[in-house]
Motif scaffolding. Structure first.
Motif, PDB file in Angstrom:
ATOM      1  N   SER A   5       0.870  -1.208  -0.036  1.00 15.32           N
ATOM      2  CA  SER A   5      -0.044   0.005   0.067  1.00 15.32           C
ATOM      3  C   SER A   5       0.835   1.128  -0.370  1.00 15.32           C
ATOM      4  CB  SER A   5      -0.892   0.206   1.283  1.00 15.32           C
ATOM      5  OG  SER A   5      -0.136   0.244   2.320  1.00 15.32           O
ATOM      6  N   LYS A  57      -2.228  -5.029  -4.662  1.00 15.10           N
ATOM      7  CA  LYS A  57      -2.598  -3.940  -4.072  1.00 15.10           C
ATOM      8  C   LYS A  57      -3.981  -4.174  -3.583  1.00 15.10           C
ATOM      9  CE  LYS A  57      -3.885   0.990  -4.660  1.00 15.10           C
ATOM     10  NZ  LYS A  57      -4.024   2.031  -5.241  1.00 15.10           N
ATOM     11  N   ARG A 133       3.556   3.408  -8.910  1.00 17.04           N
ATOM     12  CA  ARG A 133       2.446   3.726  -7.702  1.00 17.04           C
ATOM     13  C   ARG A 133       2.594   4.928  -7.136  1.00 17.04           C
ATOM     14  NH1 ARG A 133       1.197  -0.863  -4.539  1.00 17.04           N
ATOM     15  NH2 ARG A 133      -0.081   0.791  -3.643  1.00 17.04           N
ATOM     16  N   GLU A 136      -0.311   7.059  -8.852  1.00 16.27           N
ATOM     17  CA  GLU A 136      -1.681   6.571  -8.936  1.00 16.27           C
ATOM     18  C   GLU A 136      -2.550   7.689  -8.016  1.00 16.27           C
ATOM     19  OE1 GLU A 136      -1.088   1.824  -8.365  1.00 16.27           O
ATOM     20  OE2 GLU A 136      -1.910   3.034  -6.577  1.00 16.27           O
ATOM     21  N   ASP A 158     -10.474   4.025  -7.135  1.00 18.23           N
ATOM     22  CA  ASP A 158      -9.255   3.614  -7.006  1.00 18.23           C
ATOM     23  C   ASP A 158      -8.621   3.307  -8.450  1.00 18.23           C
ATOM     24  OD1 ASP A 158      -6.881   2.958  -5.519  1.00 18.23           O
ATOM     25  OD2 ASP A 158      -7.229   0.858  -5.081  1.00 18.23           O
ATOM     26  N   GLU A 160      -5.249   1.212 -10.074  1.00 22.78           N
ATOM     27  CA  GLU A 160      -3.993   0.341  -9.741  1.00 22.78           C
ATOM     28  C   GLU A 160      -3.181   0.225 -10.916  1.00 22.78           C
ATOM     29  OE1 GLU A 160      -3.175  -4.470  -8.468  1.00 22.78           O
ATOM     30  OE2 GLU A 160      -5.282  -3.530  -8.634  1.00 22.78           O
ATOM     31  N   ARG A 208     -11.586  -2.894  -0.570  1.00 23.43           N
ATOM     32  CA  ARG A 208     -10.481  -2.323  -0.974  1.00 23.43           C
ATOM     33  C   ARG A 208      -9.956  -1.244  -0.207  1.00 23.43           C
ATOM     34  NH1 ARG A 208      -8.546  -3.890  -5.851  1.00 23.43           N
ATOM     35  NH2 ARG A 208      -7.740  -1.913  -6.161  1.00 23.43           N
TER      36      ARG A 208
END
Length: 455
Positions: A5, A57, A133, A136, A158, A160, A208
């Protein structure tokens, strides 16, 4: 165990995680399975199961086959098959327990469709993954702005990125079907990457993202719960809960999953109870059930012509009345079977450990004392303008007495007048002086001639 994360830095250590990747809650260790077979070696020299569980993730897990016979352990970062390119994940489970998990998830362990692991991730793979990452969060903000511009009724929850940074998956929730073809074109043009849209349910979204429930603990769906069974309002009725949607709904907006946890126990306890809709026929009138206590085995009944008075009956007594009614016999009244429910006295616990009240550390409120300084200042302001006038009078009298030795009577008169003024001001400090209210008259000078001195 590394943290997916948070973005990783050199060596795989996470940047944003304060626990160096060993935190046991939230997305760092979400949906973890304890390997209770790790200390057991396979019997008769059999080889270990060649499939492993890899986590990505936000708790997304998939099974991969270790076709290259790599020496893998929990926490290793590996490069796996993806379409297109490769993805980066963390090994969460190895050995024979993976076979049990695959059967639980409905995946055939002997199938050839299980994807494989390429290699252990190198430092270059980890750096590319870390950069992807970091992109994002700002991308999610911009993606929501573009969705609002297109006036689409959807929520992008979200994003990913794939491990090699070649594809981004946008997770969204919507009540109805959404036409996002023009939105995908804007995403591809804005972010210069391959875009994939994936719709998830409201429960999956909460799983999530994670969070804290009304119980004070982390959400069950984000920590250990994997299957989402349907929850009905009947579960709340059986448990005699108030049908308040604000209390029964979770963070996903749906009914809480924990309503199903104790439902089976309540259903077993209700088997001994008569039907809630059962009517008791008496000579005084028909009676219907108003309330029941599952723990004490009591039921409250009221006559149909008088709902204000309730009568408490035990389960055995209710069953006895129902048996009489089945034989077409009426009992006299409910009062013959009713019991008196006495309120239990409050238990007084002795202070065995010497504990005191929780408010013993609070400072007591101080009583307000009369402010004497204000009174003194008020008196000073009244007396202040009188002093210069009195000093002038005494000084003038002294000067006249020094210059004229024979006018002692006049000086004594002035001193007496000044003494009276002081005495009056002390007795009545609030009363204003006559000198203040009226302008002072000019004093007449004392004239002494030479002839009078000679006489």
């Amino acid at each position: 165990m590394a943290c997916t994360s948070c973005s990783t830095s050199d060596g795989g250590a996470p940047k944003g995680c304060k626990n160096n990747g060993t935190c046991g809650t939230d997305s760092c260790n979400k949906l973890t399975v304890f390997d209770w077979l790790s200390n057991m070696s396979p019997a008769n020299g059999e080889a270990l199961f060649d499939c492993v569980e890899v986590r990505f993730k936000n708790g997304r897990k998939e099974f991969f086959r270790n076709s290259e016979k790599l020496t893998l352990s929990i926490g290793d970062i590996v490069a796996t098959v993806a379409s297109p390119g490769h993805d980066i994940g963390i090994v969460t489970l190895t050995g024979e327990l993976v076979k049990i998990q695959m059967k639980k998830k409905g995946v055939n362990p002997d199938s050839n469709e299980v994807p494989k692991i390429y290699r252990k991730a190198s430092q270059k793979d980890i750096d590319i993954w870390s950069v992807a990452r970091d992109r994002e969060e700002p991308m999610k903000v911009r993606a929501r702005e573009l969705a609002i511009q297109h006036k689409l009724e959807m929520k992008i929850s979200d994003i990913e990125f794939q491990g090699d940074g070649s594809k981004a998956t946008f997770y969204y929730t919507a009540n109805d079907r959404v036409d996002f073809r023009m939105l995908i074109k804007d995403f591809a043009k804005e972010f210069s990457t391959r875009v994939e849209m994936k719709q998830v349910g409201f429960r999956q979204e909460a799983a999530r993202l994670g969070g804290i429930g009304s119980c004070g603990r982390e959400l069950c769906c984000s920590t250990w719960l994997t299957d989402f069974r349907s929850v009905n309002t009947s579960a709340a009725r059986y448990q005699q809960l108030s049908l308040n949607p604000q209390k029964l709904a979770g963070q996903c907006g749906k009914l809480k999953c924990c309503l199903n946890y104790e439902l089976d126990t309540y259903m077993d306890a209700l088997k001994d109870f008569p039907d809630y809709d059962t009517k008791l026929i008496t000579e005084k009138g028909d009676a219907v059930c108003q309330k029941q206590d599952i723990f004490k085995g009591l039921m409250w009944f009221a006559y149909t012509n008088n709902f204000a008075n309730w009568h408490v009956l035990k389960i055995d007594q209710v069953k006895e009345i129902i048996a009489e009614n089945k034989q077409k016999n009426k009992v006299s009244s409910l009062e013959d079977f009713a019991i008196e429910v006495t309120s239990e006295p409050e238990k007084d616990f002795n202070n065995a450990m010497g504990q005191e009240s929780l408010t013993r550390f609070d400072q007591p409120k101080k009583k307000k004392k009369p402010n004497r300084k204000r009174k003194q200042n008020a008196e000073a302001t009244v007396l202040a303008p009188q002093k210069p006038q009195q000093e002038k009078n005494t000084n003038n009298a002294k000067a006249a007495g020094n210059n004229n030795p024979n006018n002692g009577g006049n000086v004594n008169k002035l001193n007496k007048q000044n003494h009276k003024k002081k005495h009056n001001s002390k007795n009545n400090p609030n009363k204003p002086h006559s000198n203040e209210s009226k302008p002072a008259e000019p004093r007449k000078p004392i004239i002494i001639t030479k002839n009078e001195n000679k006489k």
